[in-house]
Enzyme design. Structure first.
Site, mmCIF file in Angstrom:
data_model
loop_
_atom_site.group_PDB
_atom_site.id
_atom_site.type_symbol
_atom_site.label_atom_id
_atom_site.label_comp_id
_atom_site.label_asym_id
_atom_site.label_seq_id
_atom_site.Cartn_x
_atom_site.Cartn_y
_atom_site.Cartn_z
ATOM 1 N N HIS A 167 55.232 87.986 33.344
ATOM 2 C CA HIS A 167 56.228 87.107 33.970
ATOM 3 C C HIS A 167 57.620 87.730 33.873
ATOM 4 O O HIS A 167 58.009 88.223 32.826
ATOM 5 C CB HIS A 167 56.238 85.734 33.280
ATOM 6 C CG HIS A 167 55.074 84.876 33.668
ATOM 7 N ND1 HIS A 167 55.021 83.524 33.398
ATOM 8 C CD2 HIS A 167 53.926 85.170 34.326
ATOM 9 C CE1 HIS A 167 53.883 83.033 33.872
ATOM 10 N NE2 HIS A 167 53.207 84.018 34.432
ATOM 11 N N TYR B 16 60.604 74.783 31.453
ATOM 12 C CA TYR B 16 61.094 73.935 30.361
ATOM 13 C C TYR B 16 61.881 72.798 31.012
ATOM 14 O O TYR B 16 62.902 73.053 31.667
ATOM 15 C CB TYR B 16 62.026 74.717 29.431
ATOM 16 C CG TYR B 16 61.334 75.783 28.601
ATOM 17 C CD1 TYR B 16 60.838 75.484 27.341
ATOM 18 C CD2 TYR B 16 61.181 77.085 29.079
ATOM 19 C CE1 TYR B 16 60.215 76.454 26.569
ATOM 20 C CE2 TYR B 16 60.564 78.061 28.312
ATOM 21 C CZ TYR B 16 60.076 77.736 27.055
ATOM 22 O OH TYR B 16 59.454 78.701 26.289
ATOM 23 N N PRO C 179 58.137 75.318 18.275
ATOM 24 C CA PRO C 179 57.566 76.187 19.311
ATOM 25 C C PRO C 179 58.470 76.432 20.528
ATOM 26 O O PRO C 179 58.228 77.373 21.288
ATOM 27 C CB PRO C 179 56.285 75.458 19.721
ATOM 28 C CG PRO C 179 56.452 74.054 19.263
ATOM 29 C CD PRO C 179 57.340 74.091 18.079
ATOM 30 N N LYS D 110 58.564 81.760 19.707
ATOM 31 C CA LYS D 110 58.878 82.878 18.809
ATOM 32 C C LYS D 110 57.893 83.100 17.665
ATOM 33 O O LYS D 110 57.845 84.196 17.098
ATOM 34 C CB LYS D 110 60.279 82.672 18.192
ATOM 35 C CG LYS D 110 61.412 82.849 19.160
ATOM 36 C CD LYS D 110 61.581 84.300 19.544
ATOM 37 C CE LYS D 110 62.209 84.436 20.900
ATOM 38 N NZ LYS D 110 61.698 85.489 21.720
ATOM 39 N N TYR E 104 64.919 85.478 24.560
ATOM 40 C CA TYR E 104 63.582 85.050 24.976
ATOM 41 C C TYR E 104 62.605 86.233 25.037
ATOM 42 O O TYR E 104 61.483 86.143 24.535
ATOM 43 C CB TYR E 104 63.651 84.333 26.339
ATOM 44 C CG TYR E 104 62.430 83.487 26.593
ATOM 45 C CD1 TYR E 104 62.395 82.149 26.212
ATOM 46 C CD2 TYR E 104 61.298 84.034 27.182
ATOM 47 C CE1 TYR E 104 61.254 81.378 26.408
ATOM 48 C CE2 TYR E 104 60.152 83.276 27.385
ATOM 49 C CZ TYR E 104 60.137 81.951 27.004
ATOM 50 O OH TYR E 104 59.009 81.190 27.187
#
Ligand code: FAD
Ligand code: DHB
Length: 394
Positions: free
Chosen positions: A75, A204, A296, A300, A388
């Site tokens: 991704h 998200y 979560p 990570k 990220y």
């Protein structure tokens, strides 16, 4: 009692313990992995799904990345959603081409177990009553029961890779460690559904009903989470309620919504931040969730576990090869720099995206302002993106 000897005794066959075993093998160092559960259990345990670039690179270098490269989904971006609108964070564009790979943690574990057994590396599954002894000396031992027999393993070093509920962290005397902790007033209800993902990327979503997350495990399997109350039980979440909340929280103003399908698995995860310092005492080194937990949000935990294993594996290799203990002495400080970066990032993502109970509107205004800033400022989006995909230097 059977007594045996190895160089490194590894407690726990999760991502941390198995990765460490492979790094050690790569350097010609012997280890024995001792795991409480059976093989089928560890290979079925559904958890993380997002691999950072550095994690993927390490698995390839260790020769365990072939199936991940075939089946993992690469991704280049993620999406933030609020007020019915979706905003894409272009991870690769913002980080000089770095990507994330969606590949289930249990698939990682399967690959690592298969590769370990293929080169006759021992994994003792279903070990009971594991206890650590003489960890402050240079002759540490582990006692446990296996196949009904009491056993003792002598070693140079113990790697405590046994996660949050393991025994290793408690082997460090309380006066020799400090624990930093936060709990959150919510949990996640997660499902795996037999339905193609509704979008090709992770979403998200911030919503007045609570946070929701859309992810996937393959072309026909969707992974979804909704924020729930910390004391919710699974039976208060029948499938209809889960789909109702997912639709309410993930739909956008332009009419897009999530695909529904048969629910294959459902579980509740509590959210917690925790760091044990230092991550070492005598000849015991804590690795992964045994030393630290992140909520979560931001994906990570597994990546940190793998990063710790890498630092410890390289430090042990230097010690066995050159007699140089520096890497081992610096292990805890080196890992904690990355750990605290991830703790901050996960706390920040969690704080920005969830509904907190009993707020007066101030927090919601801040959350929306933070989300808008990330979507309108390249500097802010770059900061999120580099965290990220995983920072190379921390
Ligand atoms: P574990 O995976 O917990 O492994 C520890 C092992 O030790 C287990 O096999 C256990 O059975 C064994 N063990 C325990 N006690 C003993 C004992 N006494 N004796 C012997 N063996 C023992 N992380 C990410 O990076 N990305 C994500 O997308 C992500 N999403 C997540 C989603 C959810 C819902 C959850 C719950 C977690 C998520 N995480 C994520 C976190 C990630 O799953 C953990 O950080 C990761 O499993 C840590 O690996 P570990 O090897 O340190 O510990
Ligand atoms: C997944 C889990 C996470 O915690 C996250 O932040 C993103 C994706 C997942 O399970 O796919």
């Amino acid at each position: 009692m059977t007594a045996e000897r190895t160089q490194v005794a590894i407690i726990g066959a999760g991502p941390a313990g198995l990765t460490l075993a492979h790094i050690l093998h790569h350097h010609g160092i012997e280890s024995v992995v001792i795991e409480r559960r059976d093989r089928a259990y560890v290979e079925r345990r559904l958890r993380a799904g997002v691999l950072e670039q550095g994690t993927v690179d390490l698995f390839r270098a260790l020769g365990v990345g072939a199936r991940m490269d075939r089946e993992g989904l690469v991704h280049h971006g993620i999406n933030l959603q609020f007020e019915g609108e979706r905003h894409r964070i272009a991870l690769s564009e913002l980080t000089g081409g770095r990507v994330i790979t969606i590949y289930g943690q249990h698939e990682v574990v399967k690959d690592l177990v298969a590769a370990r057994l293929a080169h006759d590396g021992p994994i003792l599954f279903s070990a009971a009553d594991v206890s650590l002894h003489d960890i402050a000396s240079d002759r540490p031992r582990i006692r446990f029961r296996h196949d009904g027999q009491p056993r003792e393993l002598h070693c140079d070093v113990i790697a405590g890779c046994d996660g949050t509920h393991g025994v290793s962290h408690d082997a460090i005397p309380p006066g020799e460690r400090q624990v930093f902790e936060r709990t959150y007033p919510f949990s996640w209800l997660g499902i795996l559904a037999a339905v193609p993902p509704s979008l090709g990327e992770v979403i998200y979503a911030y919503h007045e009903r609570g946070f929701a997350l859309h992810s996937m495990r393959g072309p026909n399997v969707t992974r979804l989470y909704v924020q729930c109350a910390p004391d919710d039980a699974l039976d208060s979440w029948p499938d209809e309620r889960v789909w109702f909340e997912l639709a309410a929280r993930l739909s956008t103003r332009d009419g897009w919504s999530v695909h529904e399908g048969p629910v294959l698995e459902k579980s509740i995860t509590t959210l917690r931040s925790l760091v044990t310092e230092p991550m070492q005492y005598g000849q015991l080194f804590l690795v992964g969730d045994a030393a630290h937990v992140v909520p979560p949000t931001g994906a990570k935990g597994m990546n940190l576990a793998v990063a710790d294993a890498r630092v410890l594996g390289e430090a042990l290799a230097r010690w066995y090869r050159d007699g140089d203990r520096r890497g081992l002495v610096e292990y805890s400080a080196t890992c904690l720099r990355r750990v605290w970066r991830a703790e901050h990032f996960s706390w920040s993502m969690t704080s920005m995206l969830h509904r907190f109970p009993d707020t007066d509107g101030f927090q919601e205004k801040l959350q929306l302002s933070h989300l808008r800033y990330l979507c309108n400022s390249t500097a802010a989006a770059t900061s999120l993106a580099e965290n990220y995909v995983g920072l190379e230097h921390v």
